[in-house]
Design an enzyme around this catalytic site. Structure first.
Site, short mmCIF file in Angstrom:
data_model
loop_
_atom_site.label_atom_id
_atom_site.label_comp_id
_atom_site.label_asym_id
_atom_site.label_seq_id
_atom_site.Cartn_x
_atom_site.Cartn_y
_atom_site.Cartn_z
N ASN A 80 0.33 -8.69 13.01
CA ASN A 80 0.52 -9.18 11.65
C ASN A 80 1.97 -9.61 11.47
OD1 ASN A 80 1.12 -9.18 8.78
ND2 ASN A 80 -0.86 -8.21 8.46
N HIS B 196 5.64 -9.69 7.60
CA HIS B 196 6.99 -9.25 7.26
C HIS B 196 8.08 -10.15 7.84
CE1 HIS B 196 5.68 -5.96 4.91
NE2 HIS B 196 4.97 -5.44 5.89
N HIS C 204 -1.70 -12.18 5.76
CA HIS C 204 -2.33 -11.85 4.49
C HIS C 204 -1.81 -12.82 3.44
CE1 HIS C 204 -3.33 -8.48 1.32
NE2 HIS C 204 -3.84 -9.65 0.99
N ARG D 255 -1.60 -13.36 -0.04
CA ARG D 255 -1.80 -12.58 -1.26
C ARG D 255 -1.80 -13.50 -2.48
NH1 ARG D 255 -0.65 -6.77 -0.38
NH2 ARG D 255 -0.89 -6.65 -2.63
N ARG E 30 3.72 -13.28 -2.05
CA ARG E 30 5.00 -12.58 -1.88
C ARG E 30 5.60 -12.79 -0.49
NH1 ARG E 30 3.32 -6.30 -2.35
NH2 ARG E 30 2.43 -7.13 -4.28
N GLU F 83 -6.27 -12.24 6.26
CA GLU F 83 -6.57 -11.19 5.31
C GLU F 83 -6.47 -11.77 3.90
OE1 GLU F 83 -4.92 -7.26 7.71
OE2 GLU F 83 -3.75 -8.08 6.04
N THR G 233 -1.14 -3.05 1.36
CA THR G 233 -2.53 -2.72 1.06
C THR G 233 -2.74 -1.21 1.08
OG1 THR G 233 -3.25 -4.80 2.06
CG2 THR G 233 -4.92 -3.11 1.73
N GLU H 111 -12.86 -3.12 9.67
CA GLU H 111 -11.54 -2.67 10.10
C GLU H 111 -11.30 -1.33 9.44
OE1 GLU H 111 -6.78 -3.78 10.09
OE2 GLU H 111 -8.27 -5.39 10.01
N HIS I 101 -3.40 -0.17 9.96
CA HIS I 101 -2.61 0.25 8.81
C HIS I 101 -1.78 1.47 9.17
CE1 HIS I 101 -1.44 -0.40 4.66
NE2 HIS I 101 -1.34 0.91 4.54
#
Length: 237
Positions: free
Chosen positions: A7, A10, A43, A45, A49, A70, A101, A151, A191
């Site tokens: 992922n 970030h 992701h 969103r 963000r 996602e 999340t 998942e 996660h």
């Protein structure tokens, strides 16, 4: 051997902090694939963000492994997914005030809404994964909805403070993975996983893919992104 999805949200978080163009998630995606990852996860969103619509469009053009999007289970996001055509959509719960999340989808109490999105995506040729707590009722609900994957939310396992608590969460993940596999669902997990706690889960044969982001990006600050991905890839294998 389990696959590794990285992922890169970030990377975009850092870019958005200054409102500029660096670091570029597209460059990160190329490096992640060069390092041997089996796929990219982003992701998109509602509040945008970190990952932006433009990022997603360009990632679809350059990703050569697998692009896992996602997103929240709503019509607006489904429209974007049907346009971009990721290889997989993972439906996740989303709250604007959360940092990341938190928890899995409640398929038992919100089946109708999620079923609608799963059907819509399936008709558009996009398989779905449902991000759920590792409980048997949620696994059974995912199977009834017709998702291709689940998942398993590993947050409680990752955040366990005592060994007894970790053991209990590990057992819950184990049983959920076994049931999902028995029902014909592909089993992913993610996660809060890092270079220490992933080792135990990597021994579960039912889990076919680990989706990991923050710990890899954090380590990349110290050792570089290619090295960080290679180290995690070795652990999940």
């Amino acid at each position: 051997m389990a696959r590794l999805g990285v992922n890169i949200d970030h990377v975009a978080t850092l870019r958005q902090a200054r409102g500029g163009t660096d670091p570029d998630p597209l460059t990160a995606a190329i490096l992640v694939e060069l390092a041997g990852a089996d796929g990219l996860v982003v992701h998109l969103r509602e509040d945008r963000r970190h990952i932006q619509d433009r990022d997603l469009t360009l990632l679809r053009e350059i990703v050569r492994t697998k692009l896992d999007l996602e997103m929240a289970a709503d019509d607006a996001m489904a429209k974007i997914a049907l346009s971009v055509k990721p290889d997989l959509v993972t439906l996740v719960p989303e709250r604007r005030q959360e940092l990341t999340t938190e928890g899995g989808l409640d398929l038992v109490n919100h089946r109708e809404r999620i079923q609608k999105i799963v059907d819509l995506l399936r008709d558009g040729g996009i398989p779905t994964s449902l991000f759920v707590e590792p409980t048997l009722d949620q696994i059974k609900a995912a199977h009834k909805i017709g998702a291709a994957y689940v998942e398993l939310h590993t947050g409680r396992y990752a955040n366990a403070k005592r060994s007894k608590e970790e053991d209990e969460e590990f057992e819950a993940i184990t049983q959920a993975a076994k049931l999902a596999y028995k029902l014909g669902l592909g089993v992913n997990a993610g996660h809060g996983l890092n270079y220490k706690n992933v080792k135990r889960l990597a021994k579960l044969p039912e889990i076919v893919e680990f989706n990991i982001g923050h710990s890899i990006i954090a380590r990349s600050v110290m050792v570089g992104l290619i090295q960080a991905v290679r180290e995690m890839k070795e652990l999940v294998n």
